[in-house]
Write an enzyme that holds these catalytic residues in place. Structure first.
Site, PDB file in Angstrom:
ATOM      1  N   SER A  37      28.153  41.831  40.827  1.00  0.00           N
ATOM      2  CA  SER A  37      29.474  42.333  40.462  1.00  0.00           C
ATOM      3  C   SER A  37      29.357  43.665  39.742  1.00  0.00           C
ATOM      4  O   SER A  37      28.647  43.770  38.736  1.00  0.00           O
ATOM      5  CB  SER A  37      30.181  41.352  39.520  1.00  0.00           C
ATOM      6  OG  SER A  37      30.656  40.250  40.224  1.00  0.00           O
ATOM      7  N   HIS A  90      30.435  33.928  46.961  1.00  0.00           N
ATOM      8  CA  HIS A  90      30.295  32.944  45.888  1.00  0.00           C
ATOM      9  C   HIS A  90      30.952  31.629  46.318  1.00  0.00           C
ATOM     10  O   HIS A  90      31.916  31.645  47.092  1.00  0.00           O
ATOM     11  CB  HIS A  90      30.995  33.432  44.616  1.00  0.00           C
ATOM     12  CG  HIS A  90      30.591  34.804  44.174  1.00  0.00           C
ATOM     13  ND1 HIS A  90      31.139  35.945  44.707  1.00  0.00           N
ATOM     14  CD2 HIS A  90      29.693  35.213  43.238  1.00  0.00           C
ATOM     15  CE1 HIS A  90      30.587  37.014  44.126  1.00  0.00           C
ATOM     16  NE2 HIS A  90      29.706  36.601  43.240  1.00  0.00           N
ATOM     17  N   TYR A  92      32.957  29.807  44.703  1.00  0.00           N
ATOM     18  CA  TYR A  92      34.370  29.701  44.320  1.00  0.00           C
ATOM     19  C   TYR A  92      35.309  30.443  45.269  1.00  0.00           C
ATOM     20  O   TYR A  92      36.529  30.279  45.206  1.00  0.00           O
ATOM     21  CB  TYR A  92      34.587  30.193  42.870  1.00  0.00           C
ATOM     22  CG  TYR A  92      34.235  31.644  42.638  1.00  0.00           C
ATOM     23  CD1 TYR A  92      35.076  32.675  43.046  1.00  0.00           C
ATOM     24  CD2 TYR A  92      33.049  31.988  41.997  1.00  0.00           C
ATOM     25  CE1 TYR A  92      34.750  34.007  42.838  1.00  0.00           C
ATOM     26  CE2 TYR A  92      32.708  33.316  41.786  1.00  0.00           C
ATOM     27  CZ  TYR A  92      33.562  34.316  42.209  1.00  0.00           C
ATOM     28  OH  TYR A  92      33.224  35.629  42.014  1.00  0.00           O
ATOM     29  N   GLU A  93      34.747  31.261  46.178  1.00  0.00           N
ATOM     30  CA  GLU A  93      35.609  31.926  47.167  1.00  0.00           C
ATOM     31  C   GLU A  93      36.040  30.948  48.258  1.00  0.00           C
ATOM     32  O   GLU A  93      36.884  31.289  49.086  1.00  0.00           O
ATOM     33  CB  GLU A  93      34.876  33.128  47.781  1.00  0.00           C
ATOM     34  CG  GLU A  93      34.664  34.253  46.775  1.00  0.00           C
ATOM     35  CD  GLU A  93      33.824  35.382  47.339  1.00  0.00           C
ATOM     36  OE1 GLU A  93      34.368  36.206  48.083  1.00  0.00           O
ATOM     37  OE2 GLU A  93      32.614  35.443  47.024  1.00  0.00           O
ATOM     38  N   ALA A 120      25.623  39.939  37.615  1.00  0.00           N
ATOM     39  CA  ALA A 120      26.195  40.077  36.280  1.00  0.00           C
ATOM     40  C   ALA A 120      26.230  38.688  35.670  1.00  0.00           C
ATOM     41  O   ALA A 120      26.582  37.730  36.366  1.00  0.00           O
ATOM     42  CB  ALA A 120      27.617  40.635  36.395  1.00  0.00           C
ATOM     43  N   MET A 223      27.514  32.789  38.413  1.00  0.00           N
ATOM     44  CA  MET A 223      28.087  31.998  39.510  1.00  0.00           C
ATOM     45  C   MET A 223      27.477  32.383  40.863  1.00  0.00           C
ATOM     46  O   MET A 223      28.140  32.284  41.899  1.00  0.00           O
ATOM     47  CB  MET A 223      29.615  32.219  39.573  1.00  0.00           C
ATOM     48  CG  MET A 223      30.337  32.054  38.244  1.00  0.00           C
ATOM     49  SD  MET A 223      32.061  32.542  38.358  1.00  0.00           S
ATOM     50  CE  MET A 223      32.500  32.703  36.615  1.00  0.00           C
ATOM     51  N   SER A 224      26.227  32.845  40.852  1.00  0.00           N
ATOM     52  CA  SER A 224      25.657  33.314  42.127  1.00  0.00           C
ATOM     53  C   SER A 224      24.127  33.191  42.123  1.00  0.00           C
ATOM     54  O   SER A 224      23.551  32.479  41.313  1.00  0.00           O
ATOM     55  CB  SER A 224      26.047  34.782  42.360  1.00  0.00           C
ATOM     56  OG  SER A 224      25.339  35.627  41.482  1.00  0.00           O
ATOM     57  N   ASN A 247      28.262  40.332  29.214  1.00  0.00           N
ATOM     58  CA  ASN A 247      29.084  39.816  28.115  1.00  0.00           C
ATOM     59  C   ASN A 247      28.284  38.736  27.403  1.00  0.00           C
ATOM     60  O   ASN A 247      27.369  38.159  27.995  1.00  0.00           O
ATOM     61  CB  ASN A 247      30.397  39.224  28.666  1.00  0.00           C
ATOM     62  CG  ASN A 247      30.157  38.143  29.713  1.00  0.00           C
ATOM     63  OD1 ASN A 247      29.688  38.437  30.820  1.00  0.00           O
ATOM     64  ND2 ASN A 247      30.431  36.935  29.370  1.00  0.00           N
ATOM     65  N   HIS A 261      36.567  39.439  33.664  1.00  0.00           N
ATOM     66  CA  HIS A 261      35.897  40.160  34.761  1.00  0.00           C
ATOM     67  C   HIS A 261      35.923  41.671  34.526  1.00  0.00           C
ATOM     68  O   HIS A 261      35.014  42.386  34.970  1.00  0.00           O
ATOM     69  CB  HIS A 261      36.564  39.795  36.093  1.00  0.00           C
ATOM     70  CG  HIS A 261      35.799  40.219  37.313  1.00  0.00           C
ATOM     71  ND1 HIS A 261      34.474  39.888  37.526  1.00  0.00           N
ATOM     72  CD2 HIS A 261      36.165  40.962  38.394  1.00  0.00           C
ATOM     73  CE1 HIS A 261      34.062  40.405  38.672  1.00  0.00           C
ATOM     74  NE2 HIS A 261      35.066  41.069  39.220  1.00  0.00           N
TER      75      HIS A 261
END
Ligand SMILES: O=P(O)(O)O[C@H]1O[C@H](CO)[C@@H](O)[C@H]1O
Ligand SMILES: Nc1nc2[nH]cnc2c(=O)[nH]1
Length: 293
Positions: A37, A90, A92-93, A120, A223-224, A247, A261
């Site tokens: 990302s 991902h 979640y897509e 990220a 998440m990846s 973060n 995001h």
């Protein structure tokens, strides 16, 4: 749940896509790069680019997340032929897990020997600061604990064995090379090594979840990447992966921080140049079956 034959992501489908790409370009990549990302600028390093929009590639999924451009870029990096995913997929897509990882099998059939993945991630390790770069030495596959593994379903021996080893998933020589190159570039202050934990997303973690993950041994959460790593190792490619700590995971009920995001993309922009330097310097020093010096 499991892919049927003709599902769109079996061996023949991957081969058809790879063969199609090979008819469109003369570049024969040995390194495959995946941009996390906000890290799509890594693809801009490539010279003599041949660019494919994902929507024009047979069998390829589409990028739906901001910060993932949705282009496959072929080119050379200091003479080494490379292919770069400017945008990944991902869980979640809503894609089946085999579809998320399909590009790794296409990389393999294109002739890629080494995969370099970036992402990220939120920092769980209290010594990490935003902007740190964590060389991934191991992972925790949380969705995998519930059976959500990209290799679930019938095994195709043309890609790899039924039960692949994962204790050597992240190539130790490449981790050392990253450390050496990072030191030469003067990046030692923000270069770390650690364990990446993947969750399904898209919601960020609760405070209790962050605390739990940290206690379990994770240094960063995202998440990846892990599904791609498992698929790449299954078919015998060398893997290097890094997380940009975009973060700090919120671990404290007094904190006013909120993961978002926008901050993830912003940190990506700030560290983009150094990540490009690190990856490109590594690529020139990775040994492959052909000599590109
Ligand atoms: O892992 P990459 O693709 O870098 O993206 C990370 O950033 C997004 C959240 O901001 C999530 O998709 C997370 O996995
Ligand atoms: N799950 C998760 N993914 C991220 N990607 C970037 N930051 C984060 C984070 O804090 N948590």
């Amino acid at each position: 749940m499991f892919p049927e034959q003709n599902s769109g992501y079996g061996y023949e489908d991957c081969k058809a896509t790879a063969d199609w790409l090979l008819t469109q370009t003369d570049i024969r990549p040995v390194v495959g790069i995946v941009c996390g990302s906000g890290l799509g600028g890594l693809a801009d390093m490539l010279k003599d680019q041949v660019v494919f929009n994902y929507k024009d590639i047979p069998n390829f999924p589409q990028s739906t997340v901001r910060g993932h451009a949705g282009q496959l870029v072929f080119g050379t990096l200091k003479g080494r032929p490379c292919v770069c995913m400017q945008g990944r997929f991902h869980l979640y897509e809503g894609y089946p897990i085999q579809k998320i990882t399909l590009p790794m099998r296409i990389f393999k059939l294109l002739g890629v020997e080494t995969v370099m993945l970036t992402n990220a991630a939120g920092g769980l390790n209290q010594d990490y600061k935003v902007g740190d770069v964590m060389i991934i030495k191991d992972h925790i596959n949380m969705p995998g604990f519930a059976g959500n593994n990209p290799l679930a379903g019938p095994n195709d021996d043309r890609f790899g064995v039924r039960f692949p080893c994962m204790s050597d998933a992240y190539d130790r020589e490449l981790q050392q090379l990253a450390m050496d190159v990072g030191q030469e570039l003067g990046y030692s202050d923000f270069l770390k090594e650690g364990v990446y934990c993947v969750l399904g997303g898209p919601s960020f973690e609760t405070i209790a979840e962050c605390r739990m993950l940290h206690r379990l041994g994770a240094d960063a959460v995202g998440m990846s990447t892990v599904h791609e790593v498992i698929t790449a190792r299954h078919c015998g490619m060398r893997v290097f992966a890094l997380s940009l700590i975009t973060n700090q995971a919120v671990m404290d009920y007094e904190s006013k921080e909120k993961a978002n995001h926008e901050e993830v993309l912003q940190t990506g922009r700030q560290r983009a140049k150094q990540l490009e330097q690190l990856v490109s310097a590594m690529v020139t020093r990775i040994e492959h079956s052909q000599n590109y010096a």
